[in-house]
Design a protein around this motif. Structure first.
Motif, PDB file in Angstrom:
ATOM      1  N   ILE A 273      51.760  89.222  20.855  1.00 13.63           N
ATOM      2  CA  ILE A 273      52.742  90.061  20.178  1.00 13.63           C
ATOM      3  C   ILE A 273      53.832  89.203  19.545  1.00 13.63           C
ATOM      4  N   LEU A 274      54.292  88.196  20.256  1.00 13.27           N
ATOM      5  CA  LEU A 274      55.330  87.326  19.709  1.00 13.27           C
ATOM      6  C   LEU A 274      54.833  86.575  18.477  1.00 13.27           C
ATOM      7  N   ASP A 275      53.574  86.160  18.499  1.00 14.66           N
ATOM      8  CA  ASP A 275      52.991  85.493  17.329  1.00 14.66           C
ATOM      9  C   ASP A 275      52.924  86.448  16.149  1.00 14.66           C
ATOM     10  N   LEU A 276      52.542  87.691  16.430  1.00 13.87           N
ATOM     11  CA  LEU A 276      52.439  88.686  15.366  1.00 13.87           C
ATOM     12  C   LEU A 276      53.814  88.992  14.771  1.00 13.87           C
ATOM     13  N   ILE A 277      54.814  89.116  15.631  1.00 16.99           N
ATOM     14  CA  ILE A 277      56.174  89.358  15.160  1.00 16.99           C
ATOM     15  C   ILE A 277      56.627  88.229  14.245  1.00 16.99           C
ATOM     16  N   SER A 278      56.373  87.005  14.658  1.00 23.81           N
ATOM     17  CA  SER A 278      56.747  85.849  13.842  1.00 23.81           C
ATOM     18  C   SER A 278      56.023  85.870  12.500  1.00 23.81           C
ATOM     19  N   ASN A 279      54.763  86.278  12.516  1.00 26.41           N
ATOM     20  CA  ASN A 279      53.962  86.326  11.294  1.00 26.41           C
ATOM     21  C   ASN A 279      54.518  87.358  10.312  1.00 26.41           C
ATOM     22  N   TYR A 280      54.837  88.551  10.828  1.00 26.87           N
ATOM     23  CA  TYR A 280      55.380  89.589   9.960  1.00 26.87           C
ATOM     24  C   TYR A 280      56.749  89.197   9.405  1.00 26.87           C
ATOM     25  N   ARG A 281      57.548  88.563  10.245  1.00 23.42           N
ATOM     26  CA  ARG A 281      58.860  88.110   9.778  1.00 23.42           C
ATOM     27  C   ARG A 281      58.722  87.106   8.636  1.00 23.42           C
ATOM     28  N   SER A 282      57.800  86.156   8.790  1.00 26.23           N
ATOM     29  CA  SER A 282      57.628  85.114   7.775  1.00 26.23           C
ATOM     30  C   SER A 282      57.129  85.695   6.457  1.00 26.23           C
ATOM     31  N   LYS A 283      56.354  86.791   6.532  1.00 29.85           N
ATOM     32  CA  LYS A 283      55.835  87.423   5.322  1.00 29.85           C
ATOM     33  C   LYS A 283      56.809  88.439   4.739  1.00 29.85           C
ATOM     34  N   GLY A 284      57.882  88.723   5.476  1.00 21.31           N
ATOM     35  CA  GLY A 284      58.861  89.676   4.979  1.00 21.31           C
ATOM     36  C   GLY A 284      58.396  91.109   5.036  1.00 21.31           C
ATOM     37  N   GLU A 285      57.489  91.428   5.948  1.00 24.25           N
ATOM     38  CA  GLU A 285      56.978  92.792   6.079  1.00 24.25           C
ATOM     39  C   GLU A 285      57.780  93.561   7.122  1.00 24.25           C
ATOM     40  N   PRO A 286      58.190  94.797   6.805  1.00 13.83           N
ATOM     41  CA  PRO A 286      58.953  95.587   7.773  1.00 13.83           C
ATOM     42  C   PRO A 286      58.054  96.101   8.903  1.00 13.83           C
ATOM     43  N   PHE A 287      58.598  96.156  10.087  1.00 17.49           N
ATOM     44  CA  PHE A 287      57.882  96.732  11.227  1.00 17.49           C
ATOM     45  C   PHE A 287      58.902  97.161  12.262  1.00 17.49           C
ATOM     46  N   ALA A 288      58.434  97.914  13.235  1.00 18.62           N
ATOM     47  CA  ALA A 288      59.290  98.324  14.345  1.00 18.62           C
ATOM     48  C   ALA A 288      58.710  97.765  15.629  1.00 18.62           C
ATOM     49  N   LEU A 289      59.586  97.331  16.510  1.00 15.30           N
ATOM     50  CA  LEU A 289      59.168  96.832  17.813  1.00 15.30           C
ATOM     51  C   LEU A 289      59.573  97.863  18.865  1.00 15.30           C
ATOM     52  N   ALA A 290      58.581  98.408  19.561  1.00 14.65           N
ATOM     53  CA  ALA A 290      58.827  99.389  20.618  1.00 14.65           C
ATOM     54  C   ALA A 290      58.671  98.699  21.969  1.00 14.65           C
ATOM     55  N   THR A 291      59.680  98.841  22.824  1.00 11.19           N
ATOM     56  CA  THR A 291      59.678  98.208  24.140  1.00 11.19           C
ATOM     57  C   THR A 291      59.955  99.255  25.206  1.00 11.19           C
ATOM     58  N   VAL A 292      59.076  99.349  26.181  1.00 12.22           N
ATOM     59  CA  VAL A 292      59.307 100.244  27.312  1.00 12.22           C
ATOM     60  C   VAL A 292      60.375  99.608  28.197  1.00 12.22           C
ATOM     61  N   VAL A 293      61.508 100.298  28.369  1.00 14.66           N
ATOM     62  CA  VAL A 293      62.615  99.720  29.134  1.00 14.66           C
ATOM     63  C   VAL A 293      62.757 100.333  30.522  1.00 14.66           C
ATOM     64  N   ARG A 294      62.134 101.508  30.758  1.00 13.25           N
ATOM     65  CA  ARG A 294      62.239 102.132  32.079  1.00 13.25           C
ATOM     66  C   ARG A 294      61.124 103.145  32.253  1.00 13.25           C
ATOM     67  N   THR A 295      60.566 103.209  33.437  1.00 15.13           N
ATOM     68  CA  THR A 295      59.587 104.247  33.765  1.00 15.13           C
ATOM     69  C   THR A 295      59.922 104.836  35.135  1.00 15.13           C
ATOM     70  N   VAL A 296      59.597 106.101  35.289  1.00 14.44           N
ATOM     71  CA  VAL A 296      59.786 106.793  36.563  1.00 14.44           C
ATOM     72  C   VAL A 296      58.504 107.532  36.887  1.00 14.44           C
ATOM     73  N   SER A 297      58.038 107.419  38.128  1.00 15.76           N
ATOM     74  CA  SER A 297      56.804 108.043  38.578  1.00 15.76           C
ATOM     75  C   SER A 297      55.619 107.397  37.875  1.00 15.76           C
ATOM     76  N   VAL A 298      54.574 108.156  37.639  1.00 17.75           N
ATOM     77  CA  VAL A 298      53.322 107.609  37.111  1.00 17.75           C
ATOM     78  C   VAL A 298      53.352 107.602  35.583  1.00 17.75           C
ATOM     79  N   THR A 299      53.209 106.415  35.000  1.00 14.87           N
ATOM     80  CA  THR A 299      53.100 106.272  33.547  1.00 14.87           C
ATOM     81  C   THR A 299      52.044 105.222  33.239  1.00 14.87           C
ATOM     82  N   ALA A 300      51.414 105.361  32.065  1.00  9.55           N
ATOM     83  CA  ALA A 300      50.351 104.422  31.702  1.00  9.55           C
ATOM     84  C   ALA A 300      50.906 103.035  31.440  1.00  9.55           C
ATOM     85  N   ALA A 301      52.010 102.972  30.715  1.00  7.70           N
ATOM     86  CA  ALA A 301      52.648 101.683  30.424  1.00  7.70           C
ATOM     87  C   ALA A 301      53.843 101.494  31.339  1.00  7.70           C
TER      88      ALA A 301
END
Length: 274
Positions: free
Chosen positions: A9-37
């Motif tokens: 993922i970090l390599d991909l982020i660097s690649n998109y940045r170098s090409k100037g392509e817009p993207f969004a980075l989604a990060t799971v910051v908290r989970t409660v009970s049973v979740t897939a991620a």
């Protein structure tokens, strides 16, 4: 399912940045009970809503996160999405789709009934400024805009390129590069040396901001000449002339400052609540 490695993922982020392509980075910051991620899981989301790398869970979270990613890329603002079961939403007295204290709430429809908080951050390319001309204002503008985070292209006769510092791209003459977009900024700072030629090239290029460094009277005369030469009048209606905010600027540095301030105001419009 094999989980993607963090390095991928970090390599991909660097690649998109170098090409100037817009993207969004989604990060799971908290989970409660049973979740897939689980907390720390990441995904890279493109403007069309596709996930090119990463994992943020299944359908329970995917729809809400993709919607938030599209909106974040449209307005440039990050979002915290809290995906909760119906009971939890009721306890907090919020409804799915409601935004409260900066948190976007969504309903978890899956049997697991877990809670997941996902931070969605837009990663947008540097705004692109094309400066036409090699006048003192053009030189000052290219320098200041670059320090303010703009990708700067200078269009001027090659012998005059030496007068510029660290422009990102130098173009011989006043032909605007064809790889521009409607998000770009263009400033004509020729100041008597190729005004008409540069302005005629600029009005054909897609951009969100087109400004002319000069008086209203001079700009009006140039517009009249371009109209007489066959340039459609609607292409000339949105030229900012004189360029920049009215701060009483006199020196080249002050004029450049007023122009960058105007571009920043346009770029950030709607992103902050005063």
């Amino acid at each position: 399912m094999t989980m993607p490695r963090q390095s991928d993922i970090l390599d991909l982020i660097s690649n998109y940045r170098s090409k100037g392509e817009p993207f969004a980075l989604a990060t799971v910051v908290r989970t409660v009970s049973v979740t897939a991620a689980k907390a720390g899981a990441k995904a890279v989301i493109l403007a069309d809503g596709s996930i090119t790398e990463g994992w943020i869970g299944g359908g329970c979270a995917r729809g809400a996160v993709l919607k938030a990613a599209r909106e974040a890329l449209a307005d440039g603002q990050s979002r915290l999405v809290s995906i909760q079961p119906d009971e939890q939403l009721s306890e907090h007295r919020v409804k799915a789709g409601e935004i409260r204290d900066g948190v976007v709430y969504a309903k978890n429809m899956c049997p697991s009934q877990g809670t997941m908080d996902v931070f969605v951050e837009p990663v947008l390319p540097r705004p692109h400024l094309t400066v036409c001309g090699a006048s003192p204002v053009a030189v000052a503008l290219a320098d200041l805009a670059r320090r303010m985070g703009f990708f700067v292209t200078v269009c001027a006769p090659a012998p005059e390129h030496a007068g510029f510092g660290e422009a990102d791209r130098l173009v011989d003459g006043y032909a605007i590069p064809v790889d521009g977009s409607e998000r770009d900024y263009v400033v004509i700072a020729t100041q008597g040396r190729g005004d008409s030629l540069a302005l005629k090239a600029a009005v054909q290029a897609p951009c969100k901001y087109l400004a002319f460094v000069g008086s209203r009277k001079k700009a009006a005369a140039l517009k009249a000449d371009l109209t007489a030469s066959g340039v459609a009048s609607e292409r000339l209606e949105h030229i900012h002339a004189p360029a920049g905010l009215n701060i009483g600027a006199i020196t080249p540095d002050e004029i450049a400052f007023s122009i960058v301030a105007e571009m920043i105001e346009i770029r950030r419009r709607g992103q902050r609540t005063l």
